[in-house]
Write a protein that holds these residues in place. Structure first.
Motif, PDB file in Angstrom:
ATOM      1  N   THR A   1      -9.282  13.512   0.357  1.00  0.00           N
ATOM      2  CA  THR A   1      -8.918  12.121   0.544  1.00  0.00           C
ATOM      3  C   THR A   1      -9.665  11.236  -0.446  1.00  0.00           C
ATOM      4  OG1 THR A   1      -9.144  10.217   1.995  1.00  0.00           O
ATOM      5  CG2 THR A   1     -10.432  12.159   2.614  1.00  0.00           C
TER       6      THR A   1
ATOM      7  N   GLY B   1       5.002   7.166  -2.841  1.00  0.00           N
ATOM      8  CA  GLY B   1       5.289   5.737  -2.940  1.00  0.00           C
ATOM      9  C   GLY B   1       6.545   5.466  -3.751  1.00  0.00           C
TER      10      GLY B   1
ATOM     11  N   TYR C   1       2.541   1.725  -3.375  1.00  0.00           N
ATOM     12  CA  TYR C   1       1.615   2.196  -4.414  1.00  0.00           C
ATOM     13  C   TYR C   1       1.140   3.629  -4.185  1.00  0.00           C
ATOM     14  CZ  TYR C   1       0.875  -2.470  -6.460  1.00  0.00           C
ATOM     15  OH  TYR C   1       1.017  -3.665  -7.114  1.00  0.00           O
ATOM     16  N   ASN C   2       1.506   4.224  -3.039  1.00  0.00           N
ATOM     17  CA  ASN C   2       1.059   5.593  -2.758  1.00  0.00           C
ATOM     18  C   ASN C   2       1.427   6.522  -3.922  1.00  0.00           C
ATOM     19  OD1 ASN C   2       1.229   8.341  -1.940  1.00  0.00           O
ATOM     20  ND2 ASN C   2       1.144   7.700   0.189  1.00  0.00           N
TER      21      ASN C   2
ATOM     22  N   GLN D   1      -2.821  11.032   4.848  1.00  0.00           N
ATOM     23  CA  GLN D   1      -1.861  11.420   3.820  1.00  0.00           C
ATOM     24  C   GLN D   1      -2.236  12.750   3.171  1.00  0.00           C
ATOM     25  OE1 GLN D   1      -2.340   7.837   1.596  1.00  0.00           O
ATOM     26  NE2 GLN D   1      -0.495   6.864   2.435  1.00  0.00           N
TER      27      GLN D   1
ATOM     28  N   LEU E   1      -4.907   8.988  -2.044  1.00  0.00           N
ATOM     29  CA  LEU E   1      -4.453   9.324  -0.687  1.00  0.00           C
ATOM     30  C   LEU E   1      -5.551   9.055   0.338  1.00  0.00           C
ATOM     31  CD1 LEU E   1      -2.704  12.775  -1.306  1.00  0.00           C
ATOM     32  CD2 LEU E   1      -1.661  10.514  -1.232  1.00  0.00           C
ATOM     33  N   ASP E   2      -5.141   8.587   1.536  1.00  0.00           N
ATOM     34  CA  ASP E   2      -6.145   8.481   2.594  1.00  0.00           C
ATOM     35  C   ASP E   2      -6.192   9.806   3.370  1.00  0.00           C
ATOM     36  OD1 ASP E   2      -4.154   8.531   4.518  1.00  0.00           O
ATOM     37  OD2 ASP E   2      -4.129   6.372   4.816  1.00  0.00           O
TER      38      ASP E   2
ATOM     39  N   LYS F   1       0.847  -1.191   0.000  1.00  0.00           N
ATOM     40  CA  LYS F   1       0.000   0.000   0.000  1.00  0.00           C
ATOM     41  C   LYS F   1       0.890   1.251   0.000  1.00  0.00           C
ATOM     42  CE  LYS F   1      -3.744   2.077   2.583  1.00  0.00           C
ATOM     43  NZ  LYS F   1      -4.522   2.060   3.809  1.00  0.00           N
ATOM     44  N   PHE F   2       1.955   1.196   0.801  1.00  0.00           N
ATOM     45  CA  PHE F   2       2.879   2.343   0.815  1.00  0.00           C
ATOM     46  C   PHE F   2       3.581   2.480  -0.529  1.00  0.00           C
ATOM     47  CE2 PHE F   2       3.062   1.393   5.546  1.00  0.00           C
ATOM     48  CZ  PHE F   2       2.170   2.406   5.845  1.00  0.00           C
TER      49      PHE F   2
END
Lengths: 309, 481
Positions: free
Chosen positions: B231, A141, A136-137, B298, B294-295, A133-134
């Motif tokens: 987000t 990422g 793919y940020n 982030q 992004l969440d 998940k990181f």
């Protein structure tokens, strides 16, 4: 001298079978029963409503999406994983150039590669999913940073945020995390193939390609088949749920525009939260049927002559 | 060594045995057995405890010796405020034991307890794992809190609890009819959040019309700052500013029609205007690249780092983003920018409503105790300590005197003053959580803001989702008057 054999086997199996029936089979029966009720999961009261949940499921667009994605998983993931694992295992065990003293060896450094391949296996699937998940940020990422580093500033995909890519991104993670297990499994299988087969093939001047398809694969067929079923069940069940739930966007996973929703996740989304537990068990029944069909098809297609050595 | 055919073995060969055990093993699809394991509770429903003696100090007639079971959502507001209130309860009822438990996994822990008929006495049902309120009400799982509202307030026996609450709090706890099923403890202002310092550095003021908004965006972009972020993982944050904007553009009735799932509610021209305005942000490249993936943490971090100017959010953001927010950030909230002067409601119209819904389950053992704990929390002292420690207003009206307000809080108070009566309060998210979060949010607005749906397509799709829910007999419906 066969009579009494069944009794003998059953005698040993009666306790485990009873446990199995109680903790595995009985919940299935219960689940099928609940799929005919309107049980909410929030209170113990419910009524029988017949086939309403099933009619609702057949009209539910998201169910069909989830089913399609699960089927893609069940077909593509075993194909990729097992194909790759066979290739790697062959290279590690048989694919090397003949060196002094050994007719059949793996490529140089195969011991090291084995560890590298197996490494993801020691990580829990939740950790793997988080790590990816990181990666793919889309802003920080490692993937997009890499693309920027090599000057591809214009190519900055949203990865998990893009409905066209999200499903592929998830599948890549599942392949990455499971291929090592099959490399080890197939390596063990290959190690039990007698060396003289290979030596004979070498004497006949067979190349790696022929050796693989004429000797290794046929002798390994049973292992491949069970691996196929095992991988298919992983892809339909728990593992796909974990990666999709943890990695993909959406309030409770499932990707942008339901692009990564899979059956087990849809079961979860209905069971917990909106008070639709009975509908969730209905989807669970669909998942059960799909899984059984998958296993039957693989068993049928895979049936062939078996060599014993 | 020899060759045998698969079908040619007398008796039970190894292969056959393996085949059979494999077939049995296949039945272990994990999800199903897990699910039904938690069905049908055990049936030993605990009796409700007897009431205590009613008095001025104990208007709800709490049983002085009964245990109180309190489960709190441990989120953006932490748990200290509730712990402090528990201490007061224990002081007032020294013989009563309080079982206090804070968790982030509200649903995982509590759904089985509801199903088994042994829920706690007081719950802060909030967070990512919030249990669906519509479903809880629809399944008759909650206690009507009217008794609490009509009881004397904690500080002043001449006033009822109802009298001390901020406007809208009681209504938000109602679904239909007069019963109040939940009491929101925090008071949240939703809006466009920004750094006043950054906005000033652009030499602009907060935009009131969309033309002004576009001008501000242009300036920000020229300086290398993305004008907006949001987000993408939780696209139901977009409504925080989009819904009040729709209300401002077309009047509160448009939102009412949406809440009531009326046919073609989303086809109102006001909806189209606002969707097109937001879509313009995407088309002009005014949204931080990658926002769709992004969440909330982030995107908030990008925003506190000054990489983006505006973000749709709620007033909890000051506490939640405090770790990454620079000291001189000078946080402020803006009421949603409107389209132009033909909007039905004035600039300043915003969405403010309760947050952190507290519920007392219908099958709780000590309902009076649960309500009493809430009454204590709604007292002035508890409310003040909440506001001070978590930088958020509470449902208690007032309680900000003598507290040094943070920049964000100050702007929240100012925004509420400016809004006056022009507070809109969409209910669709409380009533139809799945519809708002997963369908309208993720598959509608999220897709539009990522540029994958045009406003017209998004409206069509969202209307379809709303119609589907309206038709779905398994979802309980509510109506706004």
């Amino acid at each position: 001298m066969q009579h009494g054999k069944y009794r003998f086997i059953v005698g040993f199996l009666v306790v485990p079978l009873a446990l199995y029936a109680l903790f595995v089979l009985w919940p299935f029966v219960q689940a099928i029963f609940y799929s005919f009720t309107n049980w909410s999961g929030l209170s113990p009261d419910f009524q029988m409503i017949g086939f309403d949940n099933y009619t609702r499921m057949f009209e539910d667009e998201i169910f069909w999406k989830a089913l399609r994605h699960s089927l893609i998983f069940a077909v593509v993931l075993p194909l990729l994983t097992i194909g790759l694992a066979l290739f790697f295992a062959f290279m590690l065990n048989v694919g090397g150039r003949a060196r002094k003293g050994a007719a059949v060896t793996g490529v140089r450094g195969s011991g090291f590669y084995k560890i590298v391949y197996f490494f993801p296996q020691v990580l829990s699937i939740a950790i793997v999913a988080l790590l990816f998940k990181f990666a793919y940020n889309p802003t920080d990422g490692v993937l997009n940073s890499l693309l920027r580093a090599i000057g591809l500033d214009s190519v900055q995909p949203d990865w998990l945020g893009d409905p066209d890519l999200a499903l592929i991104c998830v599948m890549v993670v599942l392949v990455w995390s499971t291929v090592g297990f099959f490399v080890v499994l197939f390596s063990a299988g290959m190690a039990s193939i007698p060396k003289d087969f290979y030596e004979a093939a070498l004497l006949d001047g067979a190349n790696r390609f022929t050796t693989f398809f004429r000797i290794t694969l046929p002798l390994l067929w049973d292992t491949v088949q069970s691996g196929w079923i095992y991988m298919g069940i992983l892809a339909l069940g728990a593992e796909s749920f974990a990666v999709v739930h943890i990695m993909t966007v959406g309030p409770r996973g499932g990707g942008p525009d339901f692009s990564t929703i899979v059956l087990p996740l849809y079961v979860y989304q209905n069971a917990f939260g909106p008070g639709q537990a009975a509908y969730a068990t209905t989807i669970g029944v669909a998942l059960l049927i799909v899984t059984l069909l998958f296993a039957t098809v693989v068993m049928r297609l895979g049936r062939r002559e078996r060599l014993e050595y | 060594m020899g060759s045998t055919s698969a079908n040619d073995n007398g008796g039970l060969g190894r292969r056959k045995l393996m085949k059979r055990s494999a077939a049995l093993g296949l039945l272990t699809v994990p999800t199903m057995s897990f699910l039904s394991a938690c069905a049908s509770g055990d049936g030993d429903k605990k009796e409700e405890v007897k009431g205590g003696t009613k008095s001025a100090k104990n208007p709800l007639a709490v049983n002085e010796t009964a245990e109180l079971d309190f489960v709190l959502f441990d989120g953006g507001f932490g748990q200290q405020y509730a712990k402090d209130a528990v201490k007061i309860y224990e002081k007032n009822f020294p013989k009563a034991k309080v079982k206090f438990h804070a968790t982030q996994a509200i649903q995982t822990e509590l759904q089985p307890r509801f199903n088994g008929g042994t829920p706690p006495d007081l719950i802060d049902n909030s967070g990512k794992e919030q249990m669906d309120m519509g479903a809880l009400v629809g399944q008759n799982q909650l206690t009507d809190l009217t008794a609490l509202l009509d009881a004397a307030s904690y500080d002043d026996p001449a006033k009822t609890v109802r009298d001390t609450l901020r406007p809208g709090i009681v209504e938000m706890g109602q679904f239909e009819g007069n019963q109040v099923w939940m009491l929101y403890y925090a008071y949240t202002v939703y809006g466009v959040w920004y750094s006043k310092k950054l906005l000033d550095s652009l030499e602009v003021t907060y935009p009131e019309t969309w033309d002004q908004m576009i001008a501000v965006c242009k300036k920000a972009k020229a300086k290398g700052i993305a004008p907006w972020t949001y987000t993408g993982v939780h696209p139901y944050y977009i409504p925080f500013t989009l819904f009040p904007m729709i209300g401002k553009r077309g009047g509160p009735d448009v939102l009412k029609a949406i809440d009531n799932l009326e046919p073609n509610a989303w086809k109102h021209p006001a909806v189209k205007d606002c969707f097109e305005a937001y879509y313009e942000l995407f088309k002009s490249g005014y949204i931080l690249k990658g926002s769709a993936g992004l969440d909330h943490i982030q995107s908030q971090t990008k925003w506190t780092e000054g990489k983006a100017l505006f973000i749709p959010n709620g007033s909890w953001v000051e506490n939640e983003a405090s770790k990454t927010m620079p000291k001189d950030f000078d946080l402020a909230v803006g009421a949603p920018t409107g389209i132009d002067s033909s909007d039905k409601m004035p600039f300043g119209t915003l969405w403010a409503s309760g947050g952190e819904p507290f519920i007392v389950p219908a099958k709780a053992k000590n309902k009076a105790g649960g309500m009493e704990q809430l009454r204590i929390m709604l007292g002035e002292a508890s409310s003040k300590s909440f506001t001070q420690s978590v930088k958020s207003l509470s449902a208690f009206n007032g309680g900000t005197d003598g507290i040094e307000l943070t920049p964000g809080m100050k702007s929240v108070v100012a925004a509420l003053d400016k809004a006056g009566k022009n507070v809109v309060n969409p209910r669709i998210g409380d009533w139809y959580t799945v519809l708002l979060k997963e369908k309208i949010g993720t598959a509608g607005l999220g897709e539009m803001m990522a540029g994958r749906l045009t406003p017209a397509e998004a409206i069509k799709r969202i209307q379809g989702f709303a119609d589907e829910t309206a038709k779905d007999a398994s979802v309980k419906k509510f109506k706004r008057q």
